[in-house]
Design an enzyme around this catalytic site. Structure first.
Site, PDB file in Angstrom:
ATOM      1  N   GLU A   1       0.845  -1.193   0.000  1.00  0.00           N
ATOM      2  CA  GLU A   1       0.000   0.000   0.000  1.00  0.00           C
ATOM      3  C   GLU A   1       0.880   1.243   0.000  1.00  0.00           C
ATOM      4  O   GLU A   1       1.704   1.429   0.885  1.00  0.00           O
ATOM      5  CB  GLU A   1      -0.921   0.004   1.214  1.00  0.00           C
ATOM      6  CG  GLU A   1      -1.759   1.266   1.383  1.00  0.00           C
ATOM      7  CD  GLU A   1      -2.606   1.596   0.154  1.00  0.00           C
ATOM      8  OE1 GLU A   1      -2.416   2.688  -0.398  1.00  0.00           O
ATOM      9  OE2 GLU A   1      -3.432   0.747  -0.247  1.00  0.00           O
ATOM     10  N   GLY A   2       0.697   2.090  -1.012  1.00  0.00           N
ATOM     11  CA  GLY A   2       1.517   3.288  -1.147  1.00  0.00           C
ATOM     12  C   GLY A   2       0.998   4.488  -0.396  1.00  0.00           C
ATOM     13  O   GLY A   2       1.743   5.443  -0.132  1.00  0.00           O
TER      14      GLY A   2
ATOM     15  N   LEU B   1      -3.073   2.629   6.030  1.00  0.00           N
ATOM     16  CA  LEU B   1      -3.880   1.526   5.525  1.00  0.00           C
ATOM     17  C   LEU B   1      -5.357   1.919   5.547  1.00  0.00           C
ATOM     18  O   LEU B   1      -5.740   2.904   6.156  1.00  0.00           O
ATOM     19  CB  LEU B   1      -3.640   0.276   6.364  1.00  0.00           C
ATOM     20  CG  LEU B   1      -2.250  -0.348   6.255  1.00  0.00           C
ATOM     21  CD1 LEU B   1      -2.022  -1.352   7.381  1.00  0.00           C
ATOM     22  CD2 LEU B   1      -2.049  -1.021   4.899  1.00  0.00           C
TER      23      LEU B   1
ATOM     24  N   GLY C   1     -24.728  14.212 -10.159  1.00  0.00           N
ATOM     25  CA  GLY C   1     -24.949  12.798  -9.878  1.00  0.00           C
ATOM     26  C   GLY C   1     -25.725  12.586  -8.599  1.00  0.00           C
ATOM     27  O   GLY C   1     -25.301  13.035  -7.529  1.00  0.00           O
TER      28      GLY C   1
ATOM     29  N   GLY D   1     -20.023   8.291 -10.261  1.00  0.00           N
ATOM     30  CA  GLY D   1     -19.674   6.883 -10.141  1.00  0.00           C
ATOM     31  C   GLY D   1     -18.186   6.688  -9.957  1.00  0.00           C
ATOM     32  O   GLY D   1     -17.418   7.652  -9.853  1.00  0.00           O
ATOM     33  N   ARG D   2     -17.783   5.433  -9.927  1.00  0.00           N
ATOM     34  CA  ARG D   2     -16.375   5.094  -9.740  1.00  0.00           C
ATOM     35  C   ARG D   2     -15.969   4.046 -10.769  1.00  0.00           C
ATOM     36  O   ARG D   2     -16.806   3.323 -11.297  1.00  0.00           O
ATOM     37  CB  ARG D   2     -16.135   4.570  -8.318  1.00  0.00           C
ATOM     38  CG  ARG D   2     -16.424   5.620  -7.249  1.00  0.00           C
ATOM     39  CD  ARG D   2     -16.124   5.109  -5.858  1.00  0.00           C
ATOM     40  NE  ARG D   2     -14.714   4.864  -5.642  1.00  0.00           N
ATOM     41  CZ  ARG D   2     -13.826   5.806  -5.320  1.00  0.00           C
ATOM     42  NH1 ARG D   2     -14.212   7.075  -5.180  1.00  0.00           N
ATOM     43  NH2 ARG D   2     -12.556   5.505  -5.129  1.00  0.00           N
TER      44      ARG D   2
ATOM     45  N   HIS E   1     -40.496  -3.673  22.174  1.00  0.00           N
ATOM     46  CA  HIS E   1     -41.345  -2.484  22.038  1.00  0.00           C
ATOM     47  C   HIS E   1     -40.965  -1.470  23.124  1.00  0.00           C
ATOM     48  O   HIS E   1     -40.783  -1.852  24.281  1.00  0.00           O
ATOM     49  CB  HIS E   1     -42.814  -2.864  22.193  1.00  0.00           C
ATOM     50  CG  HIS E   1     -43.742  -1.684  22.206  1.00  0.00           C
ATOM     51  ND1 HIS E   1     -44.107  -1.029  21.043  1.00  0.00           N
ATOM     52  CD2 HIS E   1     -44.350  -1.027  23.225  1.00  0.00           C
ATOM     53  CE1 HIS E   1     -44.921  -0.032  21.359  1.00  0.00           C
ATOM     54  NE2 HIS E   1     -45.088  -0.007  22.685  1.00  0.00           N
TER      55      HIS E   1
END
Length: 466
Positions: free
Chosen positions: A33-34, A38, A181, A273-274, A445
């Protein structure tokens, strides 16, 4: 060369969960992971920080609007946006450090850098200084996630024209925010800034919001957000956005064609969107190609290349963190030779607006298209005692069940805290429960969850509270 049993490219919800699962099973595992932390997009600049701002903005609106006054609480709050952003960052940091702790606990190694395939069983890692390290592994998992989809004619600069990351870090409340969007990201972040005082206009190409959800549920959410002050331009498209030092001029046209008009805003959020992240992954070195949607195909999480697996947003299925997490576990189980399955029909979907929208299983539109004969049970939150005393009466619970067998086929909830309640139906549907099974199950309830039972009772025509 450093050899591992499993090397994972990407440290998001799919990648870091796969690393933890692999470590728990005694595998020698490395996660590449750059990013400086994380957790991927979800934890750093997506799901988690957006929920922090949604929660804070809900409290702010309650305190400054009529909600507190109605309850007999009189206050005069002021907005400290920098502190709101600081507590968001603090929450994110705490969670990312938690993942690092789990890596140490289960002996999963975090290799900081950006990974790319370099032939069968090989991965090259390039660190921040440009130094390359070669790794080898019996199995490699690609979990590189997704990124915002660009919009032609609109250049994101994260100064005036923002993607979701930019919209989470504004230093001022916009006077007018235009959201392009009406999906999950647009509705959630639009809600945040509207509550904090912005005028919000949502421009959507389709004639409805929340594409992919049950149409009735989406329309109910649309009406509620409109009543709260969010403005919608449905059936419209943005063809250009010209930024200046103080704002943005957008050209908006009817989606079906027609005369264009200009809209002035001081900020614009692009949330259409992605798309999967595969650029620079070295797929060609192992003979892999993406499909026409940019997705890496898989069969049981296996790619066409021996020893290479794929999970999360970069492959098929909904782009959801919990889907990636589940795939991580299933993928590692298959790597160690165990049989494991994921039921893609029962992955819940949530929009964390107010009210929330949560769903699992089939929509009415899908059942009609399939020719499935079904029954509908609905119960409004306006008839739920807990929702009523809390002044949270927008929305309903809807259960779709097979007309012959009564098996639950789909559940769609719009209302308060339904993100927490949808899991009841996920469990029920995993066990192929009938609507009657839920209807006969005692619920405490007064709780909002009683609406779930009442909707199940309505399938059989014997609701008792409405």
């Amino acid at each position: 060369m450093n050899h591992y049993d499993v090397v994972i490219i990407g440290g998001g919800p799919g990648g870091y969960n796969a690393a933890i699962h692999a470590g728990q099973r005694g595998l020698k595992v490395a996660c590449i992971e750059g990013r400086g932390t994380l957790g991927g997009t979800c934890l750093n600049v997506g799901c988690i920080p957006s929920k922090s701002l949604l929660h804070a903005s809900e409290l702010y609106e309650a305190a400054t609007g009529e909600a507190f006054k109605k309850l007999g609480i009189e206050v005069n709050p002021t907005l400290n946006l920098s502190q709101m952003m600081a507590q968001k960052a603090e929450s994110v940091t705490g969670l990312t450090k938690g993942i690092e702790f789990l890596f140490r606990k289960y002996k999963a190694e975090w290799i900081k850098g950006w990974g790319r395939l370099a032939g069968p069983g090989k991965v090259i890692v390039t660190d921040a200084a440009g130094v390359e390290t070669e790794l080898s592994a019996r199995d490699i998992i690609i979990a590189t996630g997704s990124e915002p989809t660009p919009l032609p004619g609109v250049t994101i600069d994260n100064t005036r024209i923002l993607d979701s990351t930019g919209a989470l870090s504004l230093s001022e409340v916009p006077r007018h925010l235009v959201v392009i969007g009406a999906g999950v990201i647009g509705l959630e972040l639009g809600s945040v800034w509207r509550r904090l005082g912005a005028q919000v206009t949502v421009v959507e190409f389709l004639d409805h919001v929340a594409h992919g959800t049950d149409l009735e549920a989406g329309k109910t959410l649309h009406r509620s957000l409109s009543r709260q002050g969010m403005q919608f331009r449905l059936g419209s498209k943005v063809t250009s956005a010209l930024p200046t030092d103080t704002g943005v001029t957008l050209t908006v046209e009817p989606a079906a064609g027609g005369e264009a008009e200009l809209i002035e805003a001081d900020y614009v959020l692009v949330s259409i969107g992605r798309r999967p992240v595969t650029k620079g992954l070295g797929l060609e070195t192992v003979g892999l190609e993406v499909d026409k949607r940019g997705v890496l195909p898989n069969k049981g999480h296996r790619t066409a290349a021996e020893g290479i697996w794929v999970i999360g947003d970069v492959t098929s299925g909904p782009m959801l963190a919990h889907k990636a997490e589940d795939e991580a576990g299933v993928c590692v189980e298959r790597i160690v030779g165990k049989k494991s399955e994921l039921n893609y029909n029962l992955i819940p979907n949530v929009i964390y607006t107010q009210p929330e929208l949560a769903s699992v299983g089939k929509t009415e539109e899908q059942l009609k298209q399939e020719g499935r004969v079904y029954k509908v049970g609905k119960f409004p939150f306006s008839a739920n005692s807990r929702a009523k005393v809390n002044h949270e009466t927008d929305g309903f619970a809807k259960v779709l069940a097979d007309e012959r067998t009564d098996e639950i086929l789909g559940v769609h909830l719009v209302g308060p805290s339904v993100s927490e309640m949808i899991a009841e139906y996920c469990v029920a549907m995993e066990f192929a429960a009938s609507a009657e099974d839920v209807a006969l199950t005692c619920h405490p309830h007064p709780t909002r969850s009683e609406a779930l039972r009442q909707a199940a009772m309505a399938v059989g025509g014997h609701t008792t509270q409405a």
